[in-house]
Write a protein that holds these residues in place. Structure first.
Motif, PDB file in Angstrom:
ATOM      1  N   GLU A  54       9.510   4.681 -12.008  1.00  0.00           N
ATOM      2  CA  GLU A  54       8.515   5.141 -11.008  1.00  0.00           C
ATOM      3  C   GLU A  54       7.666   6.136 -11.628  1.00  0.00           C
ATOM      4  OE1 GLU A  54      11.982   5.377 -10.620  1.00  0.00           O
ATOM      5  OE2 GLU A  54      12.548   3.359  -9.895  1.00  0.00           O
ATOM      6  N   ASP A  55       8.093   7.354 -12.504  1.00  0.00           N
ATOM      7  CA  ASP A  55       7.435   8.421 -12.794  1.00  0.00           C
ATOM      8  C   ASP A  55       6.338   7.865 -13.771  1.00  0.00           C
ATOM      9  OD1 ASP A  55       8.916  10.256 -11.272  1.00  0.00           O
ATOM     10  OD2 ASP A  55      10.185  10.651 -13.134  1.00  0.00           O
ATOM     11  N   ILE A  56       6.599   7.070 -14.585  1.00  0.00           N
ATOM     12  CA  ILE A  56       5.251   6.401 -15.459  1.00  0.00           C
ATOM     13  C   ILE A  56       4.449   5.752 -14.859  1.00  0.00           C
ATOM     14  CG2 ILE A  56       5.187   4.599 -17.461  1.00  0.00           C
ATOM     15  CD1 ILE A  56       8.202   5.260 -18.343  1.00  0.00           C
ATOM     16  N   ILE A  57       4.902   4.870 -13.852  1.00  0.00           N
ATOM     17  CA  ILE A  57       3.771   4.185 -12.903  1.00  0.00           C
ATOM     18  C   ILE A  57       3.032   4.913 -12.077  1.00  0.00           C
ATOM     19  CG2 ILE A  57       3.660   2.582 -11.111  1.00  0.00           C
ATOM     20  CD1 ILE A  57       6.199   1.112 -12.157  1.00  0.00           C
ATOM     21  N   ARG A  58       3.698   5.957 -11.514  1.00  0.00           N
ATOM     22  CA  ARG A  58       2.952   6.849 -10.637  1.00  0.00           C
ATOM     23  C   ARG A  58       1.931   7.892 -11.454  1.00  0.00           C
ATOM     24  NH1 ARG A  58       4.067  12.167  -9.354  1.00  0.00           N
ATOM     25  NH2 ARG A  58       6.164  12.056 -10.612  1.00  0.00           N
ATOM     26  N   ILE A  59       2.442   8.263 -12.573  1.00  0.00           N
ATOM     27  CA  ILE A  59       1.462   9.075 -13.515  1.00  0.00           C
ATOM     28  C   ILE A  59       0.337   8.356 -14.189  1.00  0.00           C
ATOM     29  CG2 ILE A  59       1.213  10.798 -15.279  1.00  0.00           C
ATOM     30  CD1 ILE A  59       2.587  12.002 -12.630  1.00  0.00           C
ATOM     31  N   VAL A  60       0.704   7.507 -15.020  1.00  0.00           N
ATOM     32  CA  VAL A  60      -0.221   6.577 -15.845  1.00  0.00           C
ATOM     33  C   VAL A  60      -1.101   5.767 -14.948  1.00  0.00           C
ATOM     34  CG1 VAL A  60      -0.130   5.039 -17.849  1.00  0.00           C
ATOM     35  CG2 VAL A  60       1.355   6.782 -18.130  1.00  0.00           C
ATOM     36  N   LEU A  61      -0.200   4.745 -14.136  1.00  0.00           N
ATOM     37  CA  LEU A  61      -1.169   3.786 -13.277  1.00  0.00           C
ATOM     38  C   LEU A  61      -2.074   4.665 -12.411  1.00  0.00           C
ATOM     39  CD1 LEU A  61      -1.775   0.884 -13.283  1.00  0.00           C
ATOM     40  CD2 LEU A  61       0.019   0.850 -11.661  1.00  0.00           C
ATOM     41  N   GLY A  62      -1.447   5.727 -11.961  1.00  0.00           N
ATOM     42  CA  GLY A  62      -2.154   6.734 -10.920  1.00  0.00           C
ATOM     43  C   GLY A  62      -3.380   7.086 -11.421  1.00  0.00           C
ATOM     44  N   ASN A  63      -3.381   7.694 -12.628  1.00  0.00           N
ATOM     45  CA  ASN A  63      -4.543   8.234 -13.246  1.00  0.00           C
ATOM     46  C   ASN A  63      -5.616   7.222 -13.191  1.00  0.00           C
ATOM     47  OD1 ASN A  63      -4.316  10.844 -13.972  1.00  0.00           O
ATOM     48  ND2 ASN A  63      -2.807  10.561 -15.192  1.00  0.00           N
ATOM     49  N   VAL A  64      -5.313   5.928 -13.224  1.00  0.00           N
ATOM     50  CA  VAL A  64      -6.314   4.722 -13.455  1.00  0.00           C
ATOM     51  C   VAL A  64      -6.734   4.609 -12.029  1.00  0.00           C
ATOM     52  CG1 VAL A  64      -6.864   2.382 -13.997  1.00  0.00           C
ATOM     53  CG2 VAL A  64      -5.665   3.885 -15.641  1.00  0.00           C
ATOM     54  N   VAL A  65      -5.798   4.222 -11.169  1.00  0.00           N
ATOM     55  CA  VAL A  65      -6.135   3.564  -9.723  1.00  0.00           C
ATOM     56  C   VAL A  65      -6.470   4.579  -8.814  1.00  0.00           C
ATOM     57  CG1 VAL A  65      -4.931   2.626  -7.873  1.00  0.00           C
ATOM     58  CG2 VAL A  65      -4.327   1.912 -10.049  1.00  0.00           C
ATOM     59  N   MET A  66      -6.458   5.916  -8.942  1.00  0.00           N
ATOM     60  CA  MET A  66      -6.967   6.842  -8.118  1.00  0.00           C
ATOM     61  C   MET A  66      -8.427   6.935  -8.348  1.00  0.00           C
ATOM     62  SD  MET A  66      -4.478   7.774  -5.926  1.00  0.00           S
ATOM     63  CE  MET A  66      -4.892   9.435  -5.263  1.00  0.00           C
ATOM     64  N   PHE A  67      -8.810   6.554  -9.338  1.00  0.00           N
ATOM     65  CA  PHE A  67     -10.260   6.895  -9.647  1.00  0.00           C
ATOM     66  C   PHE A  67     -11.263   5.764  -9.503  1.00  0.00           C
ATOM     67  CE2 PHE A  67      -8.087  10.384 -11.263  1.00  0.00           C
ATOM     68  CZ  PHE A  67      -8.942  11.413 -10.874  1.00  0.00           C
ATOM     69  N   ILE A  68     -10.700   4.539  -9.257  1.00  0.00           N
ATOM     70  CA  ILE A  68     -11.333   3.358  -9.030  1.00  0.00           C
ATOM     71  C   ILE A  68     -12.482   3.676  -8.086  1.00  0.00           C
ATOM     72  CG2 ILE A  68     -11.275   0.891  -8.096  1.00  0.00           C
ATOM     73  CD1 ILE A  68      -8.786   0.775  -9.630  1.00  0.00           C
ATOM     74  N   PRO A  69     -12.590   4.200  -6.865  1.00  0.00           N
ATOM     75  CA  PRO A  69     -13.199   4.306  -5.643  1.00  0.00           C
ATOM     76  C   PRO A  69     -14.452   5.215  -6.435  1.00  0.00           C
ATOM     77  CG  PRO A  69     -11.344   4.887  -5.065  1.00  0.00           C
ATOM     78  CD  PRO A  69     -10.979   4.811  -6.331  1.00  0.00           C
ATOM     79  N   PHE A  70     -14.470   5.977  -7.602  1.00  0.00           N
ATOM     80  CA  PHE A  70     -15.795   6.734  -8.031  1.00  0.00           C
ATOM     81  C   PHE A  70     -16.685   5.419  -8.651  1.00  0.00           C
ATOM     82  CE2 PHE A  70     -12.598   9.657  -7.636  1.00  0.00           C
ATOM     83  CZ  PHE A  70     -13.293  10.789  -6.603  1.00  0.00           C
ATOM     84  N   GLY A  71     -16.001   4.559  -9.018  1.00  0.00           N
ATOM     85  CA  GLY A  71     -16.865   3.087  -9.570  1.00  0.00           C
ATOM     86  C   GLY A  71     -17.949   2.757  -8.636  1.00  0.00           C
ATOM     87  N   PHE A  72     -17.937   3.098  -7.412  1.00  0.00           N
ATOM     88  CA  PHE A  72     -18.871   2.610  -6.354  1.00  0.00           C
ATOM     89  C   PHE A  72     -19.812   3.750  -6.099  1.00  0.00           C
ATOM     90  CE2 PHE A  72     -14.905   0.150  -6.099  1.00  0.00           C
ATOM     91  CZ  PHE A  72     -15.405  -1.123  -5.587  1.00  0.00           C
ATOM     92  N   LEU A  73     -20.031   4.692  -6.773  1.00  0.00           N
ATOM     93  CA  LEU A  73     -20.753   5.880  -6.540  1.00  0.00           C
ATOM     94  C   LEU A  73     -22.398   5.354  -6.451  1.00  0.00           C
ATOM     95  CD1 LEU A  73     -19.206   8.827  -8.364  1.00  0.00           C
ATOM     96  CD2 LEU A  73     -19.596   8.644  -5.778  1.00  0.00           C
ATOM     97  N   GLY A  74     -22.734   4.234  -7.233  1.00  0.00           N
ATOM     98  CA  GLY A  74     -23.977   3.546  -7.257  1.00  0.00           C
ATOM     99  C   GLY A  74     -24.221   3.422  -5.771  1.00  0.00           C
ATOM    100  N   TRP A  75     -23.285   3.135  -4.611  1.00  0.00           N
ATOM    101  CA  TRP A  75     -23.898   2.870  -3.395  1.00  0.00           C
ATOM    102  C   TRP A  75     -24.346   4.106  -2.817  1.00  0.00           C
ATOM    103  CZ3 TRP A  75     -19.028  -0.184  -1.362  1.00  0.00           C
ATOM    104  CH2 TRP A  75     -18.957  -1.472  -1.787  1.00  0.00           C
TER     105      TRP A  75
END
Length: 139
Positions: A54-75
């Motif tokens: 759970e810690d691995i997923i929360r930290i490693v995957l979270g560092n990717v998933v939490m920043f996906i919305p910034f890929g839409f900044l072109g809007w």
């Protein structure tokens, strides 16, 4: 429609993310400044030294998933519809945030965070392009 919703939620989302990066998730001020500059190796060492998945997923995957919305900044900022401009701007901003974590000792300045966060932005950029192509009337 989606662009309007995005424009409303991205600022509070960014503030929430900054809260998590500096104060949330049980953060405390370190006694000394900590920096990890070994790309990928510090993440591998973290995974090897962590017992709970759970810690691995929360930290490693979270560092990717939490920043996906910034890929839409072109809007919001048309110049960020260009991937090169988006990644350069984002990496500049995230390096500043990581440096602030170092100087305030409210987190660890890690090159892996920059890499994982930027990968999240890249995924968001790809998702944004997909949504614009497949669902143009909803975007």
């Amino acid at each position: 429609m989606l662009k309007k919703i995005y424009k409303i939620i991205i600022v509070p989302y960014t503030l929430f993310l900054l809260y998590l990066m500096f104060l949330g998730m049980g953060r405390f001020q370190y006694d000394e400044n900590v920096v990890r500059i070994k790309p990928i190796l510090s993440t591998i060492e973290f995974i090897e030294g962590t017992i709970r998945w759970e810690d691995i997923i929360r930290i490693v995957l979270g560092n990717v998933v939490m920043f996906i919305p910034f890929g839409f900044l072109g809007w919001i900022f048309p110049e960020l519809k260009n991937l090169k401009n988006l990644l350069f701007s984002f990496m500049s901003a995230i390096v500043i945030v990581e440096a602030l974590q170092y100087f305030t000792r409210m987190g660890i300045c890690e090159i892996d965070d920059v890499i994982l966060n930027t990968f999240g932005v890249y995924l968001g950029f790809l998702i944004c392009g997909f949504l614009e192509n497949k669902f143009s009337r909803w975007v």
